[in-house]
Design a protein around this motif. Structure first.
Motif, PDB file in Angstrom:
ATOM      1  N   ASN A  86     -21.429  34.669  16.817  1.00 30.29           N
ATOM      2  CA  ASN A  86     -22.118  34.423  15.546  1.00 30.29           C
ATOM      3  C   ASN A  86     -21.283  33.563  14.599  1.00 30.29           C
ATOM      4  N   ASP A  87     -20.213  32.953  15.155  1.00 30.22           N
ATOM      5  CA  ASP A  87     -19.310  32.061  14.410  1.00 30.22           C
ATOM      6  C   ASP A  87     -18.384  32.789  13.444  1.00 30.22           C
ATOM      7  N   THR A  88     -18.296  34.110  13.551  1.00 26.69           N
ATOM      8  CA  THR A  88     -17.312  34.855  12.768  1.00 26.69           C
ATOM      9  C   THR A  88     -15.930  34.667  13.390  1.00 26.69           C
ATOM     10  N   ARG A  89     -15.000  34.128  12.610  1.00 27.44           N
ATOM     11  CA  ARG A  89     -13.647  33.927  13.113  1.00 27.44           C
ATOM     12  C   ARG A  89     -12.835  35.181  12.812  1.00 27.44           C
ATOM     13  N   ALA A  90     -12.695  36.043  13.799  1.00 26.81           N
ATOM     14  CA  ALA A  90     -12.062  37.340  13.610  1.00 26.81           C
ATOM     15  C   ALA A  90     -10.542  37.255  13.621  1.00 26.81           C
ATOM     16  N   LEU A  91      -9.976  36.301  14.391  1.00 23.49           N
ATOM     17  CA  LEU A  91      -8.533  36.098  14.438  1.00 23.49           C
ATOM     18  C   LEU A  91      -8.256  34.621  14.202  1.00 23.49           C
ATOM     19  N   ASN A  92      -7.358  34.344  13.278  1.00 26.46           N
ATOM     20  CA  ASN A  92      -7.100  32.969  12.846  1.00 26.46           C
ATOM     21  C   ASN A  92      -5.614  32.661  12.959  1.00 26.46           C
ATOM     22  N   GLY A 105     -13.393  45.221   7.793  1.00 30.83           N
ATOM     23  CA  GLY A 105     -13.999  43.939   8.121  1.00 30.83           C
ATOM     24  C   GLY A 105     -13.029  42.777   8.129  1.00 30.83           C
ATOM     25  N   ALA A 106     -11.736  43.060   7.971  1.00 32.67           N
ATOM     26  CA  ALA A 106     -10.741  41.982   7.915  1.00 32.67           C
ATOM     27  C   ALA A 106     -10.429  41.395   9.287  1.00 32.67           C
ATOM     28  N   GLY A 107     -10.744  42.147  10.346  1.00 35.16           N
ATOM     29  CA  GLY A 107     -10.406  41.708  11.704  1.00 35.16           C
ATOM     30  C   GLY A 107      -9.313  42.536  12.344  1.00 35.16           C
ATOM     31  N   LYS A 108      -8.885  43.600  11.670  1.00 37.56           N
ATOM     32  CA  LYS A 108      -7.799  44.432  12.205  1.00 37.56           C
ATOM     33  C   LYS A 108      -8.173  45.045  13.551  1.00 37.56           C
TER      34      LYS A 108
END
Length: 295
Positions: free
Chosen positions: A13-19, A37-40
């Motif tokens: 869905n184009d959510t960038r969970a890890l950058n 919701g931060a990607g932890k």
């Protein structure tokens, strides 16, 4: 030692969970502090070999986590944020089964080991009760026990104190502090006090990236003399948010307060606040845009 380099993950869905996550963790407690919701959890699942990253590498004591997942699982203890149980199986039976899978084949040794674990998490007197009859806090303690089976060298606990009462939380803090003496322990949480009480090293994590990393006390000290408090009317909050960098708002004794960040005393009625990690955390989240968090 756990080494994470340039880790990236984007969902369909184009959510960038890890950058571009890069971390090096040595033996001891490491706190990963960030909002829901931060990607932890994505990062924890990736380290725990439950999903792959799009790019980047993870190594633990010479194990390439993506190429040798089975080798990592031999030395891994993992408590996910949400986990399921067999409701018609007792805690003792379930832990005994997991211990056998982990390679503890001697029945007497296994029984003693499981009993010790149940005592550590204060579940021994409920050992014969079916897991389906456990309360939420009891299930969380059971999850902690299963994560500790096999004396893991890498322990990942994702929001471990959620659902625990203050006494249980203190007991779990003591248990984790002991584990950090012999293993790399990653504590992923949004609860600032857990990191303050337990960790010598931490990172603030939001929007899939590391905002800042360091010693909790050292990081919070960078805001000394720069956090101020004022009692205001709740209706004034919007005005203050437009005029100042508001770190938090809260009730104390029924009165409404704001904490703000400022290099100088911001005006009449403000008083300096004894700084802590919570203020630093809110500062980082407020300054999360690229290049603004500079410590």
């Amino acid at each position: 030692m756990l080494t994470i380099k340039n880790l990236n993950k984007t969902y369909p869905n184009d959510t960038r969970a890890l950058n571009d996550v890069t971390l090096t963790l040595e033996k001891g407690m490491f706190g990963l502090l960030g909002p829901n919701g931060a990607g932890k959890s994505t990062l924890m699942r990736t380290i725990a070999t439950l999903q792959l990253a799009d790019s980047g590498t993870i190594e633990f004591d010479g194990i390439d986590v993506f190429k040798q997942p089975e080798e990592l699982r031999k030395v891994l203890g993992y408590l996910p944020q949400d986990f399921g149980v067999y409701p018609k199986v007792s805690a003792e039976m379930m832990l005994n089964h997991i211990a056998k899978v982990k390679g503890i084949t001697n029945s007497n040794e296994r029984k003693s080991y499981v009993a010790d674990l149940l005592n550590k998490v204060n579940l021994y007197k409920f050992r014969n009760r079916n897991l389906g009859d456990y309360s939420g806090g009891m299930l969380q303690r059971f999850g902690i026990a299963q994560a500790l089976l096999g004396n893991p060298k890498l322990i990942i606990v994702d929001e471990p104190t959620a659902g625990l009462d203050p006494l249980e939380r203190n007991r779990f803090h003591n248990l984790l502090s002991e584990l950090g003496e012999d293993a790399v322990v990653i504590l992923s949480t949004h609860i600032v006090d857990d990191v303050t009480n337990l960790c010598q090293n931490m990172a603030v994590f939001n929007d899939g990236k590391i905002l800042v990393q360091g010693n909790p006390q050292g990081l919070s000290d960078t805001l000394n003399g720069k956090v101020f408090r004022k009692h205001i009317d709740k209706s004034e909050l919007g005005t203050f948010e437009n005029e100042f960098t508001v770190l938090s708002n809260y009730l104390r004794g029924g009165e409404f307060y704001v904490n703000i960040y400022s290099d100088n005393i911001p005006g009449e009625g403000f008083e300096p606040v004894n700084n802590d990690l919570e203020n630093f955390y809110f500062y980082c989240i407020n300054k999360k845009e690229a290049g603004e968090v500079a410590i």
